[in-house]
Enzyme design. Structure first.
Site, PDB file in Angstrom:
ATOM      1  N   HIS A  65       0.833  -1.208   0.000  1.00 22.18           N
ATOM      2  CA  HIS A  65       0.000   0.000   0.000  1.00 22.18           C
ATOM      3  C   HIS A  65       0.862   1.251   0.000  1.00 22.18           C
ATOM      4  O   HIS A  65       0.580   2.235  -0.701  1.00 22.18           O
ATOM      5  CB  HIS A  65      -0.906  -0.036   1.240  1.00 22.18           C
ATOM      6  CG  HIS A  65      -1.716   1.198   1.460  1.00 22.18           C
ATOM      7  ND1 HIS A  65      -1.386   2.145   2.403  1.00 22.18           N
ATOM      8  CD2 HIS A  65      -2.828   1.660   0.849  1.00 22.18           C
ATOM      9  CE1 HIS A  65      -2.275   3.117   2.381  1.00 22.18           C
ATOM     10  NE2 HIS A  65      -3.156   2.855   1.448  1.00 22.18           N
ATOM     11  N   GLU A  68       2.225   1.838  -3.412  1.00 25.81           N
ATOM     12  CA  GLU A  68       1.199   2.419  -4.300  1.00 25.81           C
ATOM     13  C   GLU A  68       1.143   3.935  -4.135  1.00 25.81           C
ATOM     14  O   GLU A  68       1.098   4.684  -5.109  1.00 25.81           O
ATOM     15  CB  GLU A  68      -0.162   1.792  -3.989  1.00 25.81           C
ATOM     16  CG  GLU A  68      -1.328   2.412  -4.768  1.00 25.81           C
ATOM     17  CD  GLU A  68      -2.546   2.584  -3.892  1.00 25.81           C
ATOM     18  OE1 GLU A  68      -2.925   1.630  -3.198  1.00 25.81           O
ATOM     19  OE2 GLU A  68      -3.105   3.707  -3.887  1.00 25.81           O
ATOM     20  N   HIS A  69       1.153   4.392  -2.888  1.00 26.60           N
ATOM     21  CA  HIS A  69       1.119   5.839  -2.636  1.00 26.60           C
ATOM     22  C   HIS A  69       2.309   6.545  -3.278  1.00 26.60           C
ATOM     23  O   HIS A  69       2.174   7.611  -3.875  1.00 26.60           O
ATOM     24  CB  HIS A  69       1.155   6.103  -1.121  1.00 26.60           C
ATOM     25  CG  HIS A  69      -0.198   6.167  -0.506  1.00 26.60           C
ATOM     26  ND1 HIS A  69      -0.637   7.233   0.256  1.00 26.60           N
ATOM     27  CD2 HIS A  69      -1.223   5.285  -0.532  1.00 26.60           C
ATOM     28  CE1 HIS A  69      -1.862   6.999   0.674  1.00 26.60           C
ATOM     29  NE2 HIS A  69      -2.239   5.829   0.233  1.00 26.60           N
ATOM     30  N   GLU A 140      -3.810   8.335   8.046  1.00 30.52           N
ATOM     31  CA  GLU A 140      -4.861   7.568   7.367  1.00 30.52           C
ATOM     32  C   GLU A 140      -5.173   6.292   8.139  1.00 30.52           C
ATOM     33  O   GLU A 140      -6.345   5.917   8.303  1.00 30.52           O
ATOM     34  CB  GLU A 140      -4.378   7.237   5.947  1.00 30.52           C
ATOM     35  CG  GLU A 140      -5.354   6.448   5.105  1.00 30.52           C
ATOM     36  CD  GLU A 140      -4.732   6.073   3.753  1.00 30.52           C
ATOM     37  OE1 GLU A 140      -4.800   4.887   3.408  1.00 30.52           O
ATOM     38  OE2 GLU A 140      -4.176   6.957   3.066  1.00 30.52           O
TER      39      GLU A 140
END
Length: 425
Positions: A65, A68-69, A140
Site C-alpha cells: 500500500h 502504491e502511494h 490515514e
C-alpha cells in the site's frame, strides 16, 4: 496479436505476451468515446514474505500500500497531476492480493497510457519523501482504525485465521510503516513490479497493435523473476474464534458472519468455485431468498445486508453481514438455513431465478470498462479466462450449490464478528 472471439457474449479479446514477460489484453469497444487502461501487479498487502534468488525475505505490514502511494511521485513532479491535466481520471488501489493503477479518458488516451506505464515502471523514492509519506499514511491508518466497517471485517478475519496475513490490515500499522525505508520500496518494486509479474488491460475504441507497440516501447526490456510467496502454515477448516465483539460509536450493531471455504487450485476450478459460492449465497440469504425476506419482515436485517464469496492469499471464504438489532439471532438463522439446504437440497425454482439473475449481472458487467479490465487482470493472475464465466455459470446445477453449502457452510465452520454500540453514538 492473438485474437479470441466469444460468440455467446459477442466479445473479442486481443492478447500478446511481450518479450519482457508482460501480458497485454485489449478489448475493442467500437463506437465508445471513453477508453480505459488498467495496469496491475500480482502484489498485495498479504504478500509480505517472499522468495527472491533463493532467499526468503520478510517485509513489514503495509509495504504494498505504501508503494502504491509513492509510485505517483516522479523525479519531475507527480504523475497524478500530469494525468489529470491531460483530461484523464486516474486512481489506484491496493487489496490483499493485487495493486492496480488505472485511468479513463476520452482524449489523449495513448499519451496518458504512456504516462501510466512510465511512472509505474520507474520508481523514484528519497528518504525525505518516504518519511513525509509515513506521516500521511500514519494519519490515514489512525482514521481507518476508528471505522466500524474496518473493525468488523478484521475482527472476522482474526476469528477465521490464525496465521494467514488476511488477518492484518493492508495498510499496516503506524508501527509497521515506520520500518519502511526507500530501500524497502526499491527492493519490493524490483521483485513485484517486473513485467513478468504484471498485466496491462485496455478497453475502448482502440487499435490493439498501437497499444502493444506503445507498451513495447515504454516498458523495460528485461523479463523478471516471478516470486514465490509464503502465507504461513496450513489453517484448520474451523475458525480460531467463533464469536468476537467490540464496542464502537455505532447507532445499531453491525456484523459479519464468515466461514472458510475449501481451497482449490488456480485455473478453471478457481473460477467455478467462485461462481458456485456466490450463487449459493444468493440462494441462502440473497435479497430475494425466503430467509432474507423473513429476516427483513422481522426487522432483523435491512437493505444493506449483503453476502459474497472471496479468495485471496491462498485463502477462500464466504462472508455475510450488515446491520441488525440482533446479530446473534441472524447468525442462528443463517446456520439453520444452511443446514436445511445441506439436508434437503436447494429449491429448484429459486435456483433458476438466482442463476438467471447472476447471468444478467455477468452480461451487464461487460458494458463497464473498469469491471471488464479488473476481471481480466484478476483472472490472468489466477490462470483462468474471465470471459468464460457465463458458460461456466450456465453449467452449474442445483446439486453443485447444495454440495457447496454442505461442504463449506456447516455451523462449526462459521464465525461471527459484531460491533456493538458503545452508548455515545
Amino acid at each position: 496479436m492473438k485474437s479470441k472471439g466469444y460468440d455467446r457474449i459477442r466479445e473479442q479479446v486481443f492478447t500478446e505476451k511481450l518479450e519482457n514477460g508482460l501480458t497485454v489484453f485489449v478489448v475493442p469497444k467500437r463506437g465508445y468515446n471513453k477508453k480505459y487502461a488498467f495496469f496491475a501487479t500480482d502484489y498485495g498487502g498479504a504478500d509480505r514474505r517472499f522468495q527472491r534468488a533463493g532467499q526468503w525475505i520478510d517485509t513489514p505490514m503495509g509495504v504494498a500500500h505504501f508503494l502504491e502511494h509513492k509510485m505517483f511521485d516522479t523525479e519531475d513532479g507527480n504523475a497524478l497531476a500530469n494525468l489529470s491535466a491531460n483530461g484523464a481520471s486516474p486512481n489506484a488501489f491496493t487489496s490483499s492480493d493485487i495493486t492496480a493503477y488505472f485511468f479513463e479518458s476520452i482524449d489523449k488516451f495513448e499519451e496518458n497510457l504512456e504516462i501510466l506505464l512510465q511512472f509505474v515502471s520507474v520508481p523514484y523514492f528519497t528518504p525525505e519523501s518516504v518519511q513525509k509519506e509515513q506521516g500521511i499514511i500514519g494519519q490515514e491508518i489512525r482514521m481507518t482504525e476508528d471505522e466500524p466497517d474496518y473493525a468488523v471485517y478484521y475482527g472476522l478475519m482474526k476469528a477465521l485465521y490464525r496465521h494467514n496475513p488476511l488477518r492484518d490490515s493492508v495498510a499496516g500499522t503506524v508501527e509497521s510503516i515506520a520500518e519502511i525505508t526507500a530501500d524497502t520500496l526499491y527492493n519490493c518494486h524490483a521483485v513485484f513490479y517486473n513485467p513478468s509479474n504484471m498485466v496491462l488491460c485496455v478497453a475502448g475504441d482502440v487499435e490493439p497493435e498501437s497499444i502493444l507497440e506503445l507498451a513495447r516501447r515504454i516498458l523495460p526490456k528485461e523479463a523478471g523473476e516471478i516470486p514465490s510467496r509464503d502465507y504461513g502454515p496450513a489453517e484448520s477448516s474451523e475458525p480460531e474464534i467463533r464469536r468476537t465483539e467490540k464496542k464502537m460509536s455505532v447507532s445499531i450493531p453491525i456484523f459479519l458472519i464468515g466461514a472458510k471455504a475449501k481451497p482449490v487450485k488456480d485455473g478453471a476450478d478457481y473460477l467455478r468455485q467462485e461462481l458456485v459460492g456466490n450463487l449459493a449465497l444468493d440462494i441462502l440469504a440473497g435479497h430475494s431468498s425466503p430467509l432474507y425476506l423473513r429476516l427483513y419482515q422481522q426487522g432483523l436485517v435491512n437493505s444493506g445486508f449483503s453476502a459474497t464469496y472471496e479468495a485471496a492469499a491462498g485463502a477462500f471464504y464466504t462472508m455475510l453481514g450488515g446491520e441488525s438489532k440482533d446479530p446473534d439471532t441472524v447468525f442462528e438463522a443463517i446456520k439453520e438455513e444452511a443446514l436445511a439446504i445441506a439436508k434437503n437440497g436447494c429449491d429448484k425454482d429459486l435456483f433458476d431465478r438466482q442463476k438467471k439473475a447472476a447471468l444478467g449481472r455477468q452480461i451487464r458487467a461487460l458494458n463497464a470498462f473498469d469491471a471488464v479490465c479488473y476481471n481480466m487482470a484478476h483472472a490472468y493472475f489466477r490462470s483462468y479466462d474471465a470471459f468464460e464465466a457465463t458458460e461456466v455459470l450456465n453449467a452449474i446445477t442445483p446439486d453443485d450449490v447444495t454440495n457447496f453449502v454442505r461442504d463449506n457452510l456447516t455451523p462449526d465452520a462459521m464465525a461471527l464478528s459484531v460491533i456493538l454500540p458503545s452508548g455515545d453514538a
